[in-house]
Design a protein around this motif. Structure first.
Motif, short mmCIF file in Angstrom:
data_model
loop_
_atom_site.label_atom_id
_atom_site.label_comp_id
_atom_site.label_asym_id
_atom_site.label_seq_id
_atom_site.Cartn_x
_atom_site.Cartn_y
_atom_site.Cartn_z
N MET A 134 90.90 7.75 37.47
CA MET A 134 90.26 7.22 38.69
C MET A 134 89.21 6.19 38.30
SD MET A 134 88.17 9.31 41.62
CE MET A 134 89.58 10.33 41.96
N SER A 135 89.30 5.03 38.77
CA SER A 135 88.37 3.96 38.42
C SER A 135 87.07 4.12 39.18
CB SER A 135 88.99 2.60 38.71
OG SER A 135 89.19 2.46 40.10
N GLN A 136 86.07 3.43 38.67
CA GLN A 136 84.77 3.49 39.32
C GLN A 136 84.82 2.90 40.72
OE1 GLN A 136 82.06 5.00 38.19
NE2 GLN A 136 81.08 4.56 40.15
N ILE A 137 85.64 1.84 40.89
CA ILE A 137 85.78 1.24 42.21
C ILE A 137 86.37 2.25 43.18
CG2 ILE A 137 86.93 -0.56 43.52
CD1 ILE A 137 86.78 -2.38 41.11
N LEU A 138 87.36 3.01 42.74
CA LEU A 138 87.97 4.01 43.60
C LEU A 138 86.97 5.11 43.93
CD1 LEU A 138 90.43 4.95 45.09
CD2 LEU A 138 91.26 6.04 42.99
N SER A 139 86.11 5.45 42.98
CA SER A 139 85.08 6.45 43.25
C SER A 139 84.11 5.95 44.32
CB SER A 139 84.30 6.77 41.95
OG SER A 139 85.15 7.33 40.98
N ASP A 140 83.74 4.71 44.22
CA ASP A 140 82.88 4.13 45.24
C ASP A 140 83.57 4.11 46.60
OD1 ASP A 140 80.94 3.72 43.35
OD2 ASP A 140 81.46 1.60 43.00
N ASP A 141 84.87 3.83 46.59
CA ASP A 141 85.63 3.82 47.84
C ASP A 141 85.66 5.20 48.47
OD1 ASP A 141 86.19 1.14 47.77
OD2 ASP A 141 88.12 1.38 46.75
N ILE A 142 85.89 6.23 47.66
CA ILE A 142 85.95 7.60 48.18
C ILE A 142 84.63 7.96 48.85
CG2 ILE A 142 86.06 10.03 47.52
CD1 ILE A 142 88.09 9.28 45.42
N GLN A 143 83.53 7.70 48.18
CA GLN A 143 82.23 8.05 48.73
C GLN A 143 81.94 7.31 50.02
OE1 GLN A 143 79.09 8.64 45.32
NE2 GLN A 143 80.59 7.17 44.57
N ASP A 144 82.16 6.02 50.00
CA ASP A 144 81.82 5.21 51.17
C ASP A 144 82.72 5.54 52.36
OD1 ASP A 144 80.37 2.94 52.41
OD2 ASP A 144 82.35 2.03 52.42
N ILE A 145 84.02 5.68 52.11
CA ILE A 145 84.95 5.93 53.22
C ILE A 145 84.75 7.32 53.80
CG2 ILE A 145 87.39 6.20 53.80
CD1 ILE A 145 87.99 3.99 51.77
N ALA A 146 84.62 8.33 52.95
CA ALA A 146 84.46 9.70 53.44
C ALA A 146 83.17 9.86 54.24
CB ALA A 146 84.48 10.68 52.27
N VAL A 147 82.07 9.32 53.73
CA VAL A 147 80.79 9.44 54.43
C VAL A 147 80.79 8.61 55.70
CG1 VAL A 147 78.31 8.97 54.26
CG2 VAL A 147 79.51 10.03 52.35
N SER A 148 81.45 7.46 55.67
CA SER A 148 81.54 6.64 56.89
C SER A 148 82.29 7.39 57.99
CB SER A 148 82.25 5.32 56.58
OG SER A 148 81.49 4.53 55.68
N ALA A 149 83.35 8.11 57.61
CA ALA A 149 84.09 8.89 58.60
C ALA A 149 83.22 9.98 59.20
CB ALA A 149 85.34 9.49 57.95
N GLY A 150 82.46 10.70 58.36
CA GLY A 150 81.56 11.73 58.88
C GLY A 150 80.45 11.16 59.74
N ALA A 151 79.94 9.99 59.35
CA ALA A 151 78.89 9.35 60.14
C ALA A 151 79.40 8.96 61.52
CB ALA A 151 78.36 8.12 59.40
N LEU A 152 80.65 8.50 61.59
CA LEU A 152 81.23 8.15 62.89
C LEU A 152 81.29 9.37 63.81
CD1 LEU A 152 84.18 5.69 62.12
CD2 LEU A 152 82.13 5.23 63.48
N VAL A 153 81.63 10.52 63.25
CA VAL A 153 81.67 11.74 64.06
C VAL A 153 80.29 12.07 64.60
CG1 VAL A 153 82.16 14.22 64.02
CG2 VAL A 153 83.66 12.64 62.81
N LEU A 154 79.28 12.02 63.74
CA LEU A 154 77.91 12.34 64.17
C LEU A 154 77.39 11.35 65.19
CD1 LEU A 154 75.86 13.47 61.04
CD2 LEU A 154 76.61 14.85 62.98
N GLU A 155 77.62 10.08 64.96
CA GLU A 155 77.07 9.04 65.83
C GLU A 155 77.68 9.05 67.22
OE1 GLU A 155 76.03 5.74 62.33
OE2 GLU A 155 77.80 5.51 63.61
#
Length: 258
Positions: free
Chosen positions: A1-22
């Motif tokens: 897993m590349s570092q870029i993919l790790s950054d993608d996982i973090q950003d996308i997953a948290v963005s999805a949770g933030a959308l639910v909360l907002e």
């Protein structure tokens, strides 16, 4: 897993949770969304901790490296359409399994975030109608309900205007101003020679800004074991209720000397 993919996982997953909360989702729903989206992108042993103001996410990648990410939440509202869309996306990702195209997931999240809102005309109309029918529920007359309709429209217009200012992120001030406006207009309506009851008008008009959904979500969070988030939501609902009460008193105070 590349570092870029790790950054993608973090950003996308948290963005999805933030959308639910907002958009008015419960805490457990936001946590489930973060975990499911992260697993679909290849994360292992992922976990999430969510409160009404923050999303924290941690997982282990294929190289046994730990990653942690956190995002503050400043905007909170209610949009059932966006909640349904993000839930549908989360389920589709789970059914599909591990995906190798995070750009597509990010594009879909962006599309959900930018989904068209209801027009101002619809919001104003629904604000007036909700106040009108709540007044009927409180045994108000037709004249009372007509007055509540006008006040409901005025209140919703005020909220739309305030949402575009710095006050829009402060629920306490928004509720304080709304309560004062509703109380003031309810007292003014009682001076019209149409036998209008200010008490029925006030009760019906203020219902559209009562934090019923926040209180219910707080109870559901507590039942599901999220004591911190549930307590915070209930406290927020109580503070909004207190602001509405204080605003109502302010409105009466300014009206009486007239």
């Amino acid at each position: 897993m590349s570092q870029i993919l790790s950054d993608d996982i973090q950003d996308i997953a948290v963005s999805a949770g933030a959308l639910v909360l907002e958009n008015g989702g419960e805490t457990y729903r936001a946590e489930d969304t973060v975990v499911h989206v992260a697993k679909a992108l290849g994360a292992r042993d992922s976990s999430a901790f969510v409160t009404p103001t923050v999303v924290m996410f941690s997982y282990i990648d294929e190289n046994d490296c730990h990653h942690t990410f956190m995002r503050r939440i400043f905007k909170r509202g209610t949009n059932m359409l966006k909640l349904a869309l993000i839930n549908d996306l989360s389920r589709r990702l789970v059914l599909r399994g591990k995906t190798s195209n995070p750009k597509l997931v990010r594009k879909l999240l962006h599309r959900i975030e930018k989904a068209p809102e209801y027009s101002c005309l619809i919001l104003l109309l629904m604000g007036g109608l909700s106040s009108m029918f709540f007044t009927f529920m409180f045994s108000g007359t037709f004249q009372d309900s007509c007055a509540s309709f006008i006040i409901g429209v005025a209140t919703r217009l005020l909220l739309i205007v305030l949402c575009n200012t710095n006050i829009g992120h402060n629920n306490f001030l928004m509720s304080l101003i709304s309560g004062a406006l509703i109380s003031l207009l309810a007292d003014v309506s009682a001076t019209i020679p149409l036998n209008i009851s200010s008490h029925s008008v006030l009760a019906g008009s203020i219902m559209q800004v009562v934090p019923g959904l926040a209180f219910v979500n707080g109870i559901r969070d507590i039942i599901s074991g999220d004591l911190v988030s549930g307590g915070a939501r209930i406290l927020d609902a109580v503070m909004i209720g207190a602001a509405l009460s204080m605003g109502s008193v302010i409105g009466v105070f300014f009206e009486r000397p007239m």
